[in-house]
Design an enzyme around this catalytic site. Structure first.
Site, short mmCIF file in Angstrom:
data_model
loop_
_atom_site.label_atom_id
_atom_site.label_comp_id
_atom_site.label_asym_id
_atom_site.label_seq_id
_atom_site.Cartn_x
_atom_site.Cartn_y
_atom_site.Cartn_z
CG ASN A 147 -2.05 -0.94 1.17
OD1 ASN A 147 -2.33 -1.52 0.14
ND2 ASN A 147 -2.74 -1.11 2.28
NE ARG A 474 -8.21 -2.05 -10.70
CZ ARG A 474 -7.20 -1.24 -10.94
NH1 ARG A 474 -6.18 -1.69 -11.64
NH2 ARG A 474 -7.20 0.00 -10.51
CG HIS A 534 -14.54 2.58 -11.57
ND1 HIS A 534 -15.27 2.59 -10.39
CD2 HIS A 534 -13.40 1.90 -11.29
CE1 HIS A 534 -14.61 1.94 -9.45
NE2 HIS A 534 -13.47 1.51 -9.96
CE1 TYR A 567 -9.15 -7.56 -3.41
CE2 TYR A 567 -10.12 -5.91 -4.83
CZ TYR A 567 -9.00 -6.48 -4.26
OH TYR A 567 -7.76 -5.99 -4.54
CG HIS A 691 -14.18 -3.36 -3.76
ND1 HIS A 691 -14.79 -3.58 -4.98
CD2 HIS A 691 -13.19 -2.47 -4.00
CE1 HIS A 691 -14.19 -2.87 -5.91
NE2 HIS A 691 -13.21 -2.18 -5.35
#
Length: 791
Positions: A147, A474, A534, A567, A691
């Site tokens: 990170n 992604r 997105h 996630y 998420h």
């Protein structure tokens, strides 16, 4: 005239959090109303220069400068980057558009960079927590390091670039750019030292007690050293390239995040000293196994055999160092005739970005350090001396060891019951299930492979399916999603794939798969100029008798089968005609010249999403004043958009309860009298990366709930195509509200944000017992009643 805000004083030194880790997840039972006494522990210590005391309880006032809050982790080694070097919290820009905030006081926004550092501190607390399984603690150490690498590559690099070009302005927290940069240097130095101490003093010794020894070269036996010499000679030496520095050899280029050895050698004939650099090969394993259960850093093996690289020379000293560079992309899309080609060129240039951080072993010779600082053109403030080994992202490999007793208990998601009434080896008929009802999925508790992936694979194989339209932000390198789209195109179906090739740090992979999709006959679109795509959308058009039926998926997470197991995300599968019509209109906008800006069940950025949410928050004020049920509940990764935050402040002032569940950055100051005493902010971290994005409103007794891809940031609301879908099934709305209530409950383990920007961990009750871990609750619920109608 706005009231003056008293200057805050530094808080006392704090200590590391402790207790059971928690993290957000699917849809549990409603929380208990029984009072719970919480044992609170503050986040780690802060320097007096940057620390802040609790906000005084004064009407319409709060501290002038923000403190730390939060942003996203890579809760697994896989990196899904949400960092951007833009002016997400630029106060001047906001005030030009929205005025000076009216009755709202200055200083109401926390600083976003400090907030992100606080998020990574919470990740570090999970590594420090003895209740976290041991190999998971090592994993959190690696996550923290990864990170921070990304934070420097993007956020710090972007801030330095804006300062250098003179375009940086004060942040929404009121800090000048140079103040923010100095705060980052000081705070990150503290956290990196704490990170190293956790590894050396706690995790590494604990691993040794379990038979996993992370050792240095001097700790190896002669037999182990001999074995590693053989390995060095046959597998490491051939790929090493020592680079000398002298008048005939300029200082070599040091690539970003590469691990290097600075070597000083002496010519025994002339007596002259020389400097050389040896790059540690990045494709080799970070830790080498010297014998069963014993691992040594690869740079130690190379350092022990430097004489093999410099025969005839005397090796006097060697020191490990690691450089972080600006890894952000700058593509002028308006001037790029072909965005794909422009991006490919920029990816080549990215390797040569300016340096932003130099990590060195604390034992480094001063003369060698001075040479590195001078040649790399980096300031002393950007040098971070640390105990070796450097680059603890290598602990991802240690976490991968087959020691299940030292990890979280294994959990395998099952098929959602609405997609398969009875678990069986045969694949469910997704289309038949969706004709019966909408399906609300909650990953990773509901299997991605038997839901979303199966939906697209069935569509690719079904002869009645005429078209598939899909966004890909992604995905994995061996993606079954991509394979299904290719199969569909090769079978003659119309396949439109919108590939966001500007997805940060996944650009290379996305370019590769974009070309593969094009070669298979898919219509590949790279998005709209100036906007990242997105949103997470799939649309399948199927011939059924004399009519066409549209099947849709709207999600909060990427179409990435591997990260879907790690996630936490939500997704809606539906055959609702309104959603299908909305997705058709939106895909037409993305692939053609449609200018549609209004939809039936969608809110779409950049045109309608922010205004749609703000108007709904304001509507809650009207409901509350009329005596009708009113509340605002938000679950996001990041919460920094000033317009949305100000709407929440006004709702709080009117008496509307506002709950914000945020994983990472949060610029909201909760609990300030006269401004935000009705706002609560919680953060949940744990084995899964929280998420999902959820937006809930009381709506006068007719609850309204939305899910989708958008975080509350400028870049999401102004510079991306984002989509939220309204959830209409009453059972689904109730389940999502239960999830939000449980995540915000005082009986659930979480971090609480205070008005001073400090996060306080609440992991145990008044008797010292652990609070509820929401992720474990959801896992247990799935195991007990796998495949219930609600997620």
């Amino acid at each position: 005239m706005k009231p003056a805000v008293p200057e805050p004083s530094p808080p006392p030194e704090g200590s590391t959090g402790n207790g059971t880790a928690a993290a957000g997840a699917a849809l549990p039972p409603a929380p208990s109303d029984a009072p719970v006494s919480l044992v609170a522990r503050k986040n780690g210590s802060m320097s007096q220069q940057n620390a802040q005391a609790p906000v005084p309880q004064v009407q319409h006032a709060q501290p002038s400068v923000g403190s730390i809050a939060a942003h996203r982790p890579h809760t697994v080694a896989a990196a899904v980057s949400d960092l951007e070097p833009d002016i997400d919290a630029d106060l001047d820009s906001y005030e030009e558009t929205h005025g000076d905030g009216g009755e709202l006081p200055q200083g109401r926004f926390l600083d976003r960079e400090r907030s992100w550092l606080a998020f990574n501190e919470r990740v570090l607390e999970l590594a420090e927590d003895p209740e976290t399984p041991l190999l998971e603690r090592a994993n959190f150490l690696a996550i923290f390091a990864s990170n921070l690498d990304e934070f420097f590559m993007v956020r710090v690099a972007g801030l330095k670039r804006r300062i250098a070009t003179g375009v940086a302005t004060r942040s929404a927290s009121g800090l000048q750019p140079r103040e923010v940069l100095e705060m980052i240097w000081a705070r990150s130095r503290e956290l990196m030292a704490r990170h190293a101490a956790c590894y050396h003093e706690d995790v590494a010794p604990a691993l040794a007690e379990e038979g996993i020894h992370l050792v240095r070269w001097s700790e190896l036996t002669e037999k182990e050293q001999a074995r590693l010499f053989t390995l060095f000679k046959h597998q490491i030496f051939p790929v090493l390239t020592p680079l000398a520095v002298d008048p005939a050899h300029p200082f070599p280029y040091i690539s970003g995040l590469s691990l290097n050895l600075a070597v000083v050698v002496r010519n025994p004939v002339s007596g002259h000293k020389h400097f050389a650099r040896v790059k540690v090969p990045p494709l080799l394993s970070r830790f080498l196994e010297s014998s069963p259960g014993r691992y040594v850093p690869i740079e130690d093996v190379i350092a022990a055999h430097l004489e093999e690289l410099f025969p005839g020379m005397e090796v006097l000293e060697h020191h490990a160092f690691r450089l972080t560079r600006n890894e952000d992309l700058e593509v002028e899309e308006d001037d790029a005739e072909n965005l794909l080609q422009a991006l490919e060129k920029e990816l080549m240039r990215r390797r040569f970005g300016p340096p932003v951080r130099l990590e060195v072993e604390e034992s480094i010779d001063r003369e060698v350090l001075d040479l590195l600082v001078r040649e790399l053109k980096i300031s002393e403030a950007e040098v971070y001396p640390l105990p070796g080994p450097l680059d603890l992202t290598g602990l991802f490999r240690i976490h991968g060891l087959d020691r299940p007793e030292l990890k979280y208990p294994k959990f395998i998601a099952g098929t959602h019951r609405d997609l398969a009434e009875v678990e069986s080896a045969s694949a469910p008929d997704i289309f038949a299930a969706l004709r019966r009802r909408d399906v609300l999925l909650h990953h990773p508790y509901d299997s991605f492979s038997t839901s979303v992936q199966a939906f697209l694979e069935q569509a690719a194989q079904d002869p009645d399916v005429l078209a598939i339209k899909q966004t890909l932000y992604r995905t994995s390198g061996d993606s079954p999603i991509v394979d299904a789209l290719i199969d569909a195109a090769e079978s003659g179906k119309q396949v439109l794939v919108l590939v966001e090739i500007k997805a940060r740090f996944d650009e290379h992979a996305n370019i590769k798969w974009a070309r593969k999709l094009e070669e298979a006959g898919c219509h590949v679109v790279y998005g709209l100029v100036g906007l990242k795509t997105h949103c997470k959308l799939s649309l399948v058009v199927r011939q059924e008798g004399e009519t066409l039926r549209r099947y849709s998926h709207v999600g909060t997470g990427n179409y990435h089968p591997k990260t879907a197991r790690l996630y936490e995300d939500l997704g809606l599968l539906t055959a609702d005609p309104q959603v299908g019509a909305d997705l058709s209109d939106l895909f037409n906008r993305l692939s053609g010249y449609s200018r549609r800006e209004t939809y039936r069940r969608l809110l779409v950025a950049p045109k309608s999403l922010r205004d749609g949410l703000v108007s709904r928050i304001h509507k809650e004020i009207q409901h509350h004043r009329a005596g009708r049920p009113a509340y605002v509940r938000i679950k996001v990764n990041s919460m920094v958009d000033e317009a949305v935050i100000d709407a929440c402040y006004r709702a709080s002032q009117a008496g509307v309860p506002v709950d914000i569940w945020v994983r990472g950055i949060c610029a909201v100051r909760p609990g300030v009298t006269g401004l935000s005493e009705n706002i609560r902010v919680r953060s949940v971290l744990g084995r899964f990366l929280e998420h999902s994005r959820i937006f809930g409103f009381g709506n006068g007794g007719e609850p309204e709930v939305w899910i989708g891809s958008a975080d509350m940031m400028h870049r999401n609301l102004d510079r991306r195509i984002e989509a939220l879908v309204r959830v209409v099934d009453p059972a689904h709305r109730a389940a999502l509200n239960r999830l939000l209530e449980t995540g915000m409950s005082d009986s659930t383990a979480s971090w609480h944000l205070g008005p001073d920007g400090e996060w306080t961990r609440h992991a145990t009750d008044g008797d010292g017992g652990p609070l509820r871990n929401i992720q474990e609750m959801l896992i247990d619920a799935r195991r007990r009643r796998r495949g219930t109608a609600t997620p």
